[in-house]
Design a protein around this motif. Structure first.
Motif, PDB file in Angstrom:
ATOM      1  N   ASN A 106       0.848  -1.177   0.000  1.00  0.00           N
ATOM      2  CA  ASN A 106       0.000   0.000   0.000  1.00  0.00           C
ATOM      3  C   ASN A 106       0.896   1.244   0.000  1.00  0.00           C
ATOM      4  OD1 ASN A 106      -1.773   2.084   0.506  1.00  0.00           O
ATOM      5  ND2 ASN A 106      -3.060   0.875   1.862  1.00  0.00           N
ATOM      6  N   GLU A 107       1.240   1.706  -1.206  1.00  0.00           N
ATOM      7  CA  GLU A 107       2.166   2.842  -1.347  1.00  0.00           C
ATOM      8  C   GLU A 107       1.595   4.117  -0.733  1.00  0.00           C
ATOM      9  OE1 GLU A 107       3.150  -0.125  -4.452  1.00  0.00           O
ATOM     10  OE2 GLU A 107       1.280   0.852  -3.864  1.00  0.00           O
ATOM     11  N   LYS A 108       0.266   4.238  -0.757  1.00  0.00           N
ATOM     12  CA  LYS A 108      -0.386   5.430  -0.215  1.00  0.00           C
ATOM     13  C   LYS A 108      -0.031   5.617   1.266  1.00  0.00           C
ATOM     14  CE  LYS A 108      -4.763   6.716  -1.228  1.00  0.00           C
ATOM     15  NZ  LYS A 108      -6.192   6.431  -1.412  1.00  0.00           N
ATOM     16  N   VAL A 109      -0.023   4.515   2.014  1.00  0.00           N
ATOM     17  CA  VAL A 109       0.271   4.589   3.450  1.00  0.00           C
ATOM     18  C   VAL A 109       1.748   4.935   3.677  1.00  0.00           C
ATOM     19  CG1 VAL A 109       0.328   3.291   5.626  1.00  0.00           C
ATOM     20  CG2 VAL A 109      -1.592   2.997   4.050  1.00  0.00           C
ATOM     21  N   LEU A 110       2.637   4.301   2.909  1.00  0.00           N
ATOM     22  CA  LEU A 110       4.076   4.600   3.027  1.00  0.00           C
ATOM     23  C   LEU A 110       4.308   6.083   2.754  1.00  0.00           C
ATOM     24  CD1 LEU A 110       5.830   1.639   1.131  1.00  0.00           C
ATOM     25  CD2 LEU A 110       5.174   1.795   3.520  1.00  0.00           C
ATOM     26  N   THR A 111       3.663   6.577   1.701  1.00  0.00           N
ATOM     27  CA  THR A 111       3.824   7.976   1.302  1.00  0.00           C
ATOM     28  C   THR A 111       3.321   8.923   2.378  1.00  0.00           C
ATOM     29  OG1 THR A 111       3.715   7.462  -1.057  1.00  0.00           O
ATOM     30  CG2 THR A 111       3.055   9.688  -0.419  1.00  0.00           C
ATOM     31  N   GLU A 112       2.100   8.681   2.835  1.00  0.00           N
ATOM     32  CA  GLU A 112       1.478   9.585   3.807  1.00  0.00           C
ATOM     33  C   GLU A 112       2.301   9.673   5.094  1.00  0.00           C
ATOM     34  OE1 GLU A 112      -1.937   8.823   6.864  1.00  0.00           O
ATOM     35  OE2 GLU A 112      -2.747   8.725   4.835  1.00  0.00           O
ATOM     36  N   ILE A 113       2.721   8.529   5.611  1.00  0.00           N
ATOM     37  CA  ILE A 113       3.421   8.539   6.900  1.00  0.00           C
ATOM     38  C   ILE A 113       4.842   9.083   6.762  1.00  0.00           C
ATOM     39  CG2 ILE A 113       4.329   7.089   8.780  1.00  0.00           C
ATOM     40  CD1 ILE A 113       1.754   5.421   8.552  1.00  0.00           C
ATOM     41  N   LEU A 114       5.592   8.595   5.777  1.00  0.00           N
ATOM     42  CA  LEU A 114       7.005   8.996   5.703  1.00  0.00           C
ATOM     43  C   LEU A 114       7.194  10.422   5.191  1.00  0.00           C
ATOM     44  CD1 LEU A 114       8.550   5.570   4.778  1.00  0.00           C
ATOM     45  CD2 LEU A 114       8.593   6.744   6.978  1.00  0.00           C
ATOM     46  N   ALA A 115       6.217  10.941   4.448  1.00  0.00           N
ATOM     47  CA  ALA A 115       6.339  12.332   3.994  1.00  0.00           C
ATOM     48  C   ALA A 115       5.986  13.319   5.103  1.00  0.00           C
ATOM     49  CB  ALA A 115       5.437  12.578   2.784  1.00  0.00           C
ATOM     50  N   SER A 116       5.132  12.906   6.041  1.00  0.00           N
ATOM     51  CA  SER A 116       4.571  13.889   6.979  1.00  0.00           C
ATOM     52  C   SER A 116       5.192  13.870   8.374  1.00  0.00           C
ATOM     53  CB  SER A 116       3.069  13.647   7.126  1.00  0.00           C
ATOM     54  OG  SER A 116       2.838  12.379   7.723  1.00  0.00           O
ATOM     55  N   ARG A 117       5.863  12.798   8.749  1.00  0.00           N
ATOM     56  CA  ARG A 117       6.380  12.720  10.115  1.00  0.00           C
ATOM     57  C   ARG A 117       7.719  13.451  10.247  1.00  0.00           C
ATOM     58  NH1 ARG A 117       1.531  11.083   9.810  1.00  0.00           N
ATOM     59  NH2 ARG A 117       0.813   9.282  10.999  1.00  0.00           N
ATOM     60  N   THR A 118       7.966  13.990  11.427  1.00  0.00           N
ATOM     61  CA  THR A 118       9.222  14.697  11.685  1.00  0.00           C
ATOM     62  C   THR A 118      10.358  13.672  11.773  1.00  0.00           C
ATOM     63  OG1 THR A 118       9.023  14.457  14.072  1.00  0.00           O
ATOM     64  CG2 THR A 118       7.991  16.416  13.099  1.00  0.00           C
ATOM     65  N   PRO A 119      11.608  14.136  11.601  1.00  0.00           N
ATOM     66  CA  PRO A 119      12.734  13.203  11.750  1.00  0.00           C
ATOM     67  C   PRO A 119      12.701  12.450  13.089  1.00  0.00           C
ATOM     68  CG  PRO A 119      13.509  15.216  10.734  1.00  0.00           C
ATOM     69  CD  PRO A 119      12.068  15.456  11.102  1.00  0.00           C
ATOM     70  N   ALA A 120      12.360  13.136  14.171  1.00  0.00           N
ATOM     71  CA  ALA A 120      12.298  12.474  15.485  1.00  0.00           C
ATOM     72  C   ALA A 120      11.224  11.389  15.481  1.00  0.00           C
ATOM     73  CB  ALA A 120      12.014  13.500  16.585  1.00  0.00           C
ATOM     74  N   GLU A 121      10.095  11.679  14.850  1.00  0.00           N
ATOM     75  CA  GLU A 121       9.016  10.695  14.774  1.00  0.00           C
ATOM     76  C   GLU A 121       9.440   9.483  13.937  1.00  0.00           C
ATOM     77  OE1 GLU A 121       5.109  13.626  15.380  1.00  0.00           O
ATOM     78  OE2 GLU A 121       5.973  13.416  13.381  1.00  0.00           O
ATOM     79  N   VAL A 122      10.161   9.735  12.839  1.00  0.00           N
ATOM     80  CA  VAL A 122      10.623   8.623  11.986  1.00  0.00           C
ATOM     81  C   VAL A 122      11.611   7.730  12.741  1.00  0.00           C
ATOM     82  CG1 VAL A 122      11.852   7.994   9.862  1.00  0.00           C
ATOM     83  CG2 VAL A 122      10.171   9.844   9.823  1.00  0.00           C
ATOM     84  N   GLN A 123      12.529   8.346  13.487  1.00  0.00           N
ATOM     85  CA  GLN A 123      13.478   7.556  14.294  1.00  0.00           C
ATOM     86  C   GLN A 123      12.711   6.667  15.263  1.00  0.00           C
ATOM     87  OE1 GLN A 123      16.390   7.184  13.540  1.00  0.00           O
ATOM     88  NE2 GLN A 123      17.477   9.056  12.986  1.00  0.00           N
ATOM     89  N   ASN A 124      11.708   7.260  15.878  1.00  0.00           N
ATOM     90  CA  ASN A 124      10.882   6.545  16.843  1.00  0.00           C
ATOM     91  C   ASN A 124      10.155   5.360  16.190  1.00  0.00           C
ATOM     92  OD1 ASN A 124       9.707   6.218  19.459  1.00  0.00           O
ATOM     93  ND2 ASN A 124       7.832   7.110  18.636  1.00  0.00           N
ATOM     94  N   ILE A 125       9.574   5.607  15.001  1.00  0.00           N
ATOM     95  CA  ILE A 125       8.862   4.552  14.269  1.00  0.00           C
ATOM     96  C   ILE A 125       9.817   3.381  13.998  1.00  0.00           C
ATOM     97  CG2 ILE A 125       7.806   3.938  12.039  1.00  0.00           C
ATOM     98  CD1 ILE A 125       6.748   6.895  11.949  1.00  0.00           C
ATOM     99  N   LYS A 126      11.048   3.691  13.586  1.00  0.00           N
ATOM    100  CA  LYS A 126      12.023   2.628  13.263  1.00  0.00           C
ATOM    101  C   LYS A 126      12.346   1.784  14.504  1.00  0.00           C
ATOM    102  CE  LYS A 126      15.266   5.149  11.265  1.00  0.00           C
ATOM    103  NZ  LYS A 126      16.454   5.528  10.446  1.00  0.00           N
ATOM    104  N   GLN A 127      12.532   2.453  15.626  1.00  0.00           N
ATOM    105  CA  GLN A 127      12.838   1.734  16.880  1.00  0.00           C
ATOM    106  C   GLN A 127      11.679   0.838  17.298  1.00  0.00           C
ATOM    107  OE1 GLN A 127      13.731   5.239  19.152  1.00  0.00           O
ATOM    108  NE2 GLN A 127      15.762   4.509  19.701  1.00  0.00           N
TER     109      GLN A 127
END
Length: 321
Positions: A106-127
């Protein structure tokens, strides 16, 4: 973590987890379900409080609240209530996991989340992804995507966007020229330049680059991306640009298109309403009103029905007319 203050859902007071748990059990016990009680409680408590209710529910009745919701509710209303019960810290990781599992991504979900989250939020998601699913999110995403779309996702997953510390006008000019030469002035497009600049420069720098780009080329950067790229890459580049300009405006547009026209994209509607309800839904509502000549509340009212509509309207938190 960041204190967000532009949400429509805040901590409920006076809060009594046991009383809420008891009310929910009563609403679901025996024949038939009192959906009104369920939706009234779950949409007016914040996520942390919902977790306390779930814990009290287990302590008092030896039952799992989410399992009970799943067995008593159905359809979109069930999906919405279960989404509200997902712990906030795991929400994005869970959405990404489901976007890349099984047949088709589902590319739409990947796009929406990774385009909109802050770097700190992305680090958190990965952990969280690593802890919860014992898998590396980047590996999972690269395994399911390809080409320039994959490369931009990987750049965004690095979460290394430059910090916002003053803007160097010379570099602004340079980046704008590079983008102009990579797109409008080139036979074929140098996507790599777009990926690097849009994926790594600071937000305030890029806002200036977009202004400068308009001056140099006579086009909004979005128009160029639209003309020069296509498919998943185009959608992701546009999402990144829109989020650089304004995250609330991006989500207002996402909500609008989830409901516009025939049929509703309920997965997107639910995901955005739940994930932004404690962050910036007030700002999203404002942008929605400004850009679409109607309020988010009115559009939800027109486009949904039943308990699902009641719950979404409560999350929306009011009208803007």
């Amino acid at each position: 973590l960041l204190q967000y203050t532009r949400g429509t859902v805040t901590a409920f007071a006076p809060f009594d987890a046991r009383a809420d748990a008891e009310a929910l059990r009563k609403a679901m016990k025996g024949l038939g379900t009192d959906e009104e009680t369920v939706l009234n409680i779950l949409t007016t408590r914040n996520n942390a409080q919902r977790q306390e209710i779930a814990s009290a529910f287990k302590t008092l009745f030896g039952r799992d609240l989410v399992d009970d919701l799943k067995s008593e509710l159905t359809g979109k209303f069930e999906t919405l209530m279960v989404s509200l019960m997902r712990p906030a810290y795991i929400f994005d990781a869970h959405a990404l996991k489901h976007a890349i599992k099984g047949a088709g991504t589902n590319e739409k979900v990947l796009t929406e989340i990774l385009a909109s989250r802050t770097p700190a939020e992305v680090q958190n998601i990965k952990q969280v992804y690593l802890q919860e699913y014992e898998a590396n999110l980047e590996d999972k995403i690269t395994g399911e995507t390809s080409g320039h779309f994959q490369r931009l996702l990987v750049v965004l997953l690095q979460a290394n966007r430059d910090p916002d510390v003053g803007v160097d006008e010379a570099l602004v000019e340079q980046d704008a020229q590079v983008l102009f030469r990579a797109g409008e002035l080139k036979w074929g497009t140098d996507e790599e330049k777009f990926i690097t600049i849009l994926g790594t420069r600071s937000v305030s720098h890029l806002r200036r680059v977009f202004d400068k780009y308009m001056t140099i080329s006579g086009f909004q950067i979005e128009e160029t991306i639209d003309r020069e790229t296509s498919g998943d890459l185009e959608k992701l580049l546009l999402a990144v640009v829109k989020c650089i300009r304004s995250v609330p405006a991006y989500f207002a547009e996402t909500l609008y298109y989830s409901m516009k026209g025939a049929g509703t994209d309920d997965d997107t509607l639910i995901r955005v309403m739940v994930s932004r309800s404690e962050i910036d839904l007030l700002d999203i509502r404002q942008e929605f009103r400004k850009n679409f000549a109607k309020s988010l509340y009115q559009m939800i009212q027109k486009d949904t029905s039943g308990d699902y509509r009641k719950a979404l309207l409560l999350l929306c938190g009011g009208d803007d007319d």
